[in-house]
Design a protein around this motif. Structure first.
Motif, PDB file in Angstrom:
ATOM      1  N   ALA A   1       0.829  -1.198   0.000  1.00  0.00           N
ATOM      2  CA  ALA A   1       0.000   0.000   0.000  1.00  0.00           C
ATOM      3  C   ALA A   1       0.868   1.254   0.000  1.00  0.00           C
ATOM      4  O   ALA A   1       0.544   2.244  -0.668  1.00  0.00           O
ATOM      5  CB  ALA A   1      -0.933  -0.005   1.209  1.00  0.00           C
ATOM      6  N   GLN A   2       1.984   1.210   0.713  1.00  0.00           N
ATOM      7  CA  GLN A   2       2.917   2.342   0.750  1.00  0.00           C
ATOM      8  C   GLN A   2       3.506   2.592  -0.645  1.00  0.00           C
ATOM      9  O   GLN A   2       3.570   3.735  -1.094  1.00  0.00           O
ATOM     10  CB  GLN A   2       4.041   2.060   1.737  1.00  0.00           C
ATOM     11  N   ILE A   3       3.922   1.527  -1.322  1.00  0.00           N
ATOM     12  CA  ILE A   3       4.466   1.661  -2.673  1.00  0.00           C
ATOM     13  C   ILE A   3       3.414   2.263  -3.601  1.00  0.00           C
ATOM     14  O   ILE A   3       3.689   3.211  -4.342  1.00  0.00           O
ATOM     15  CB  ILE A   3       4.952   0.298  -3.205  1.00  0.00           C
ATOM     16  N   LYS A   4       2.211   1.706  -3.556  1.00  0.00           N
ATOM     17  CA  LYS A   4       1.132   2.206  -4.410  1.00  0.00           C
ATOM     18  C   LYS A   4       0.877   3.688  -4.157  1.00  0.00           C
ATOM     19  O   LYS A   4       0.722   4.468  -5.106  1.00  0.00           O
ATOM     20  CB  LYS A   4      -0.141   1.392  -4.170  1.00  0.00           C
ATOM     21  N   GLN A   5       0.867   4.089  -2.894  1.00  0.00           N
ATOM     22  CA  GLN A   5       0.612   5.484  -2.551  1.00  0.00           C
ATOM     23  C   GLN A   5       1.746   6.390  -3.037  1.00  0.00           C
ATOM     24  O   GLN A   5       1.490   7.488  -3.536  1.00  0.00           O
ATOM     25  CB  GLN A   5       0.407   5.648  -1.045  1.00  0.00           C
ATOM     26  N   GLN A   6       3.000   5.944  -2.904  1.00  0.00           N
ATOM     27  CA  GLN A   6       4.129   6.736  -3.400  1.00  0.00           C
ATOM     28  C   GLN A   6       3.998   6.974  -4.903  1.00  0.00           C
ATOM     29  O   GLN A   6       4.232   8.081  -5.391  1.00  0.00           O
ATOM     30  CB  GLN A   6       5.458   6.021  -3.130  1.00  0.00           C
ATOM     31  N   ILE A   7       3.631   5.934  -5.621  1.00  0.00           N
ATOM     32  CA  ILE A   7       3.518   6.027  -7.080  1.00  0.00           C
ATOM     33  C   ILE A   7       2.348   6.927  -7.477  1.00  0.00           C
ATOM     34  O   ILE A   7       2.457   7.709  -8.416  1.00  0.00           O
ATOM     35  CB  ILE A   7       3.419   4.613  -7.688  1.00  0.00           C
ATOM     36  N   ILE A   8       1.255   6.851  -6.741  1.00  0.00           N
ATOM     37  CA  ILE A   8       0.093   7.711  -7.011  1.00  0.00           C
ATOM     38  C   ILE A   8       0.405   9.175  -6.686  1.00  0.00           C
ATOM     39  O   ILE A   8       0.044  10.076  -7.435  1.00  0.00           O
ATOM     40  CB  ILE A   8      -1.133   7.232  -6.202  1.00  0.00           C
ATOM     41  N   ASP A   9       1.092   9.396  -5.569  1.00  0.00           N
ATOM     42  CA  ASP A   9       1.356  10.759  -5.098  1.00  0.00           C
ATOM     43  C   ASP A   9       2.430  11.505  -5.896  1.00  0.00           C
ATOM     44  O   ASP A   9       2.540  12.718  -5.781  1.00  0.00           O
ATOM     45  CB  ASP A   9       1.791  10.744  -3.630  1.00  0.00           C
ATOM     46  N   ASN A  10       3.231  10.781  -6.661  1.00  0.00           N
ATOM     47  CA  ASN A  10       4.353  11.396  -7.369  1.00  0.00           C
ATOM     48  C   ASN A  10       4.255  11.107  -8.863  1.00  0.00           C
ATOM     49  O   ASN A  10       4.500   9.980  -9.289  1.00  0.00           O
ATOM     50  CB  ASN A  10       5.674  10.849  -6.815  1.00  0.00           C
ATOM     51  N   PRO A  11       3.913  12.117  -9.673  1.00  0.00           N
ATOM     52  CA  PRO A  11       3.744  11.882 -11.113  1.00  0.00           C
ATOM     53  C   PRO A  11       4.968  11.267 -11.782  1.00  0.00           C
ATOM     54  O   PRO A  11       4.842  10.462 -12.689  1.00  0.00           O
ATOM     55  CB  PRO A  11       3.455  13.277 -11.673  1.00  0.00           C
ATOM     56  N   ILE A  12       6.168  11.669 -11.334  1.00  0.00           N
ATOM     57  CA  ILE A  12       7.395  11.051 -11.824  1.00  0.00           C
ATOM     58  C   ILE A  12       8.197  10.625 -10.603  1.00  0.00           C
ATOM     59  O   ILE A  12       8.511  11.444  -9.737  1.00  0.00           O
ATOM     60  CB  ILE A  12       8.236  12.022 -12.683  1.00  0.00           C
ATOM     61  N   ILE A  13       8.511   9.347 -10.535  1.00  0.00           N
ATOM     62  CA  ILE A  13       9.242   8.820  -9.389  1.00  0.00           C
ATOM     63  C   ILE A  13      10.299   7.838  -9.873  1.00  0.00           C
ATOM     64  O   ILE A  13      10.029   7.000 -10.736  1.00  0.00           O
ATOM     65  CB  ILE A  13       8.273   8.180  -8.365  1.00  0.00           C
ATOM     66  N   LEU A  14      11.502   7.998  -9.324  1.00  0.00           N
ATOM     67  CA  LEU A  14      12.593   7.085  -9.636  1.00  0.00           C
ATOM     68  C   LEU A  14      13.017   6.390  -8.357  1.00  0.00           C
ATOM     69  O   LEU A  14      13.452   7.036  -7.406  1.00  0.00           O
ATOM     70  CB  LEU A  14      13.787   7.830 -10.245  1.00  0.00           C
ATOM     71  N   TYR A  15      12.863   5.078  -8.354  1.00  0.00           N
ATOM     72  CA  TYR A  15      13.390   4.255  -7.272  1.00  0.00           C
ATOM     73  C   TYR A  15      14.803   3.883  -7.678  1.00  0.00           C
ATOM     74  O   TYR A  15      15.018   3.284  -8.734  1.00  0.00           O
ATOM     75  CB  TYR A  15      12.537   2.999  -7.079  1.00  0.00           C
ATOM     76  N   MET A  16      15.758   4.263  -6.843  1.00  0.00           N
ATOM     77  CA  MET A  16      17.156   4.073  -7.206  1.00  0.00           C
ATOM     78  C   MET A  16      17.975   3.608  -6.010  1.00  0.00           C
ATOM     79  O   MET A  16      17.512   3.677  -4.871  1.00  0.00           O
ATOM     80  CB  MET A  16      17.735   5.376  -7.760  1.00  0.00           C
ATOM     81  N   LYS A  17      19.161   3.134  -6.298  1.00  0.00           N
ATOM     82  CA  LYS A  17      20.104   2.765  -5.244  1.00  0.00           C
ATOM     83  C   LYS A  17      20.962   3.983  -4.949  1.00  0.00           C
ATOM     84  O   LYS A  17      21.731   4.429  -5.790  1.00  0.00           O
ATOM     85  CB  LYS A  17      20.970   1.592  -5.682  1.00  0.00           C
ATOM     86  N   GLY A  18      20.784   4.542  -3.766  1.00  0.00           N
ATOM     87  CA  GLY A  18      21.500   5.734  -3.375  1.00  0.00           C
ATOM     88  C   GLY A  18      20.660   6.972  -3.604  1.00  0.00           C
ATOM     89  O   GLY A  18      19.444   6.893  -3.774  1.00  0.00           O
ATOM     90  N   THR A  19      21.333   8.094  -3.601  1.00  0.00           N
ATOM     91  CA  THR A  19      20.670   9.382  -3.775  1.00  0.00           C
ATOM     92  C   THR A  19      21.264  10.096  -4.984  1.00  0.00           C
ATOM     93  O   THR A  19      22.267   9.658  -5.541  1.00  0.00           O
ATOM     94  CB  THR A  19      20.857  10.264  -2.529  1.00  0.00           C
TER      95      THR A  19
END
Length: 106
Positions: free
Chosen positions: A5-23
């Motif tokens: 549910a957290q993943i789904k909400q992050q994706i819904i809340d952010n029009p462009i989102i990059l899940y990455m290793k590091g910053t």
């Protein structure tokens, strides 16, 4: 809230989102670094999430996305892909269209 549910909400809340290793300033993976640099060239609003900060996120996001590797770029609730796809779209001048097509807040 469970991790899916957290993943789904992050994706819904952010029009462009990059899940990455590091910053952005300290990438921990060459592919994450290259992908983030490509996205930065477009000067779009993007949320960057370090999957190394959360073991559950790192474990369950590949299952949620049905995509086994990182980085993962999501645009308007749709998985675009990892570095190889992002690079291909970038060099073929198609990435900006994807970033702009369904996103109204950039």
């Amino acid at each position: 809230m469970n991790i899916l549910a957290q993943i789904k909400q992050q994706i819904i809340d952010n029009p462009i989102i990059l899940y990455m290793k590091g910053t952005i300033t300290h990438p921990q993976c060459g592919y994450s670094d290259k992908t983030a640099k490509i996205i930065l060239t477009y000067n779009v609003k993007c949320t960057y999430i370090n999957i190394l900060d959360d073991d559950n996120l790192r474990k369950f996001l590949p299952k949620y996305a049905n995509w086994p590797t990182f980085p993962q770029l999501w645009v308007n609730n749709t998985l675009i892909g990892g570095y190889d796809i992002i690079f291909h779209l970038h060099i073929n001048n198609k990435l900006l269209d994807i970033l702009n097509k369904n996103v109204h807040d950039i």
